[in-house]
Structure formats: C-alpha cells, structure tokens
Design a protein around this motif. Structure first.
Motif, short mmCIF file in Angstrom:
data_model
loop_
_atom_site.label_atom_id
_atom_site.label_comp_id
_atom_site.label_asym_id
_atom_site.label_seq_id
_atom_site.Cartn_x
_atom_site.Cartn_y
_atom_site.Cartn_z
N PRO A 188 1.26 -1.18 0.61
CA PRO A 188 -0.21 -0.10 -0.06
C PRO A 188 0.56 1.09 0.42
CG PRO A 188 -0.17 -1.62 2.09
CD PRO A 188 0.67 -1.69 1.25
N ILE A 189 0.30 2.10 -1.35
CA ILE A 189 1.29 3.36 -0.86
C ILE A 189 0.67 4.34 0.59
CG2 ILE A 189 2.46 3.19 -2.96
CD1 ILE A 189 0.14 4.77 -3.98
N GLY A 190 -0.02 4.60 0.84
CA GLY A 190 -1.44 5.48 1.42
C GLY A 190 -0.36 5.76 2.95
N ASN A 191 -1.09 7.21 2.66
CA ASN A 191 -0.59 7.73 4.88
C ASN A 191 -1.11 6.80 5.54
OD1 ASN A 191 1.63 8.03 3.77
ND2 ASN A 191 0.99 10.35 2.99
N ASP A 192 -2.42 7.20 5.62
CA ASP A 192 -3.31 6.14 6.85
C ASP A 192 -2.68 5.08 7.51
OD1 ASP A 192 -5.10 3.20 5.29
OD2 ASP A 192 -3.40 4.47 3.65
N PRO A 193 -2.86 5.13 8.73
CA PRO A 193 -2.08 4.39 9.55
C PRO A 193 -2.16 2.82 9.02
CG PRO A 193 -3.44 5.71 10.66
CD PRO A 193 -4.00 5.89 9.04
N ILE A 233 5.88 -1.95 19.20
CA ILE A 233 5.78 -0.91 19.45
C ILE A 233 4.96 -0.28 18.52
CG2 ILE A 233 6.96 1.59 19.76
CD1 ILE A 233 9.76 0.27 21.34
N VAL A 234 4.92 -0.16 17.22
CA VAL A 234 4.16 0.22 16.51
C VAL A 234 2.99 -0.04 16.55
CG1 VAL A 234 3.50 1.03 14.06
CG2 VAL A 234 5.65 1.17 15.06
N LYS A 235 3.19 -2.02 16.90
CA LYS A 235 1.47 -2.38 17.34
C LYS A 235 0.49 -2.02 18.34
CE LYS A 235 1.87 -6.61 14.18
NZ LYS A 235 1.93 -7.86 14.73
N ARG A 236 0.64 -2.04 19.39
CA ARG A 236 0.84 -1.12 20.35
C ARG A 236 -0.01 0.08 20.83
NH1 ARG A 236 5.22 -3.57 24.21
NH2 ARG A 236 4.71 -5.62 24.45
N HIS A 237 0.92 0.93 19.47
CA HIS A 237 -0.04 2.17 19.34
C HIS A 237 -0.54 2.31 18.51
CE1 HIS A 237 0.84 6.33 19.17
NE2 HIS A 237 -0.12 6.35 18.01
N HIS A 277 -5.41 4.37 16.41
CA HIS A 277 -6.51 3.75 15.23
C HIS A 277 -6.49 2.26 15.78
CE1 HIS A 277 -4.10 7.54 14.38
NE2 HIS A 277 -3.33 7.34 14.44
N PRO A 278 -7.55 1.50 16.28
CA PRO A 278 -8.52 0.46 16.31
C PRO A 278 -8.82 -0.18 15.07
CG PRO A 278 -9.43 1.89 17.73
CD PRO A 278 -8.24 2.61 16.84
N SER A 279 -8.81 0.80 13.86
CA SER A 279 -9.22 0.57 13.24
C SER A 279 -8.31 -0.27 11.83
CB SER A 279 -10.17 2.52 11.97
OG SER A 279 -9.29 2.30 11.54
N SER A 280 -7.20 -0.05 12.12
CA SER A 280 -5.75 -0.42 11.55
C SER A 280 -5.55 -1.57 11.57
CB SER A 280 -4.56 0.65 11.70
OG SER A 280 -4.09 0.68 13.03
N ARG A 281 -6.81 -2.71 12.84
CA ARG A 281 -5.64 -3.77 13.63
C ARG A 281 -6.90 -4.87 11.96
NH1 ARG A 281 -8.10 -4.76 19.43
NH2 ARG A 281 -6.92 -2.51 19.54
N VAL A 282 -4.93 -5.89 11.99
CA VAL A 282 -5.64 -6.95 11.43
C VAL A 282 -5.28 -8.02 11.92
CG1 VAL A 282 -4.66 -8.17 9.29
CG2 VAL A 282 -4.14 -5.07 9.87
N ILE A 283 -6.83 -9.12 11.91
CA ILE A 283 -7.20 -10.24 13.08
C ILE A 283 -5.51 -11.11 11.86
CG2 ILE A 283 -8.45 -12.44 13.27
CD1 ILE A 283 -10.45 -10.21 12.74
N ASP A 284 -5.02 -11.17 12.40
CA ASP A 284 -3.78 -12.62 11.79
C ASP A 284 -4.23 -13.90 11.35
OD1 ASP A 284 -2.51 -10.56 12.06
OD2 ASP A 284 -1.53 -11.56 14.16
N SER A 285 -4.06 -14.58 10.85
CA SER A 285 -4.66 -15.82 10.42
C SER A 285 -3.83 -17.01 10.75
CB SER A 285 -5.33 -15.97 9.09
OG SER A 285 -4.00 -15.92 7.86
#
Length: 129
Positions: free
Chosen positions: A6-11, A112-116, A121-129
């Motif tokens: 992805p090339i965006g600047n969103d979280p 550190i980044v994931k915790r932040h 920004h909980p909408s950036s959370r991804v469920i790991d498979s």
C-alpha cells in the motif's frame, strides 16, 4: 502472484509496510533442520561494516514510518535505541553476528508500533490468520 504494498499514509497502509519490512529483515528465511527464522538483518550483517550500515538504514526506515503516523517522541527514541544497539553490537566480528540472530530490534520496533496503532487507530488492526 504479486504482492502489492500500500502506498497511502493512513495507519493501515503504514502498518502493512512496517510489517512487511520487519518480515523481510527478521523472518524471511528459515534455517533448514533447525526451523529457526532469519532475515536480511542476520544475513547481510555478515558483511563487515557495510552490511550493518545497510540493515541500520532499513531499521531506520521503520522509525521514519512510525514518525509519520505520530508516535510520541519517547517511543521513537526507544525504537532508534533498538536500531542503534543492534547496529553497535552487530558490528563486533563473529559475536555480533551471533547476537543478530537473537536480538531482533525490528521485531521489537514492530511491537511498539502495533501497540500504538491498536490503541490510537483500532481500525488499522488486522486479524492474524
């Protein structure tokens, strides 16, 4: 099957780029027989001086991406410290190469980044498979 970054600047985009870089640096290959994951940080670090500088620059990219999503300065300093410590100790011949297998600064920085992101920004959370 191509993988598109992805090339965006969103979280969410930043999170995917940081995860991909961490995977490349820390877990992109597996040592046969032992099933221990290693990445470019350990492999390129075998080249004296230049290898450590290249992996330090790649680790600094993670810190730069984290800065772009607004991590507090103390977290950025902690991430930079992880990269600096990994680079300094990794520059020691032989012992530093063994250290690179065990101390995964980029994985620590990803955590550190994931915790932040999970907190702010909980909408950036991804469920790991």
């Amino acid at each position: 099957m191509a993988f598109e970054m992805p090339i965006g600047n969103d979280p969410a985009s930043v999170r995917k780029r940081i995860e991909a870089m961490e995977h490349l640096l820390e877990r992109s290959f597996t040592i046969p027989g032992v099933n221990y994951p290693v990445g470019l940080d350990s492999i390129v670090g075998l080249v004296p001086v230049v290898g450590d500088l290249v992996t330090a620059a790649m680790g600094a990219y993670l810190v730069w991406e984290a800065r772009n999503i607004g991590l507090p300065k103390w977290k950025l300093w902690r991430m930079a410290g992880n990269v600096a410590f990994d680079t300094a100790v990794g520059a020691i011949p032989i012992a530093g190469d063994a250290f690179d297998l065990l101390f995964r600064s980029n994985t620590r920085n990803l955590r550190i980044v994931k915790r932040h992101l999970d907190k702010h920004h909980p909408s950036s959370r991804v469920i790991d498979s």
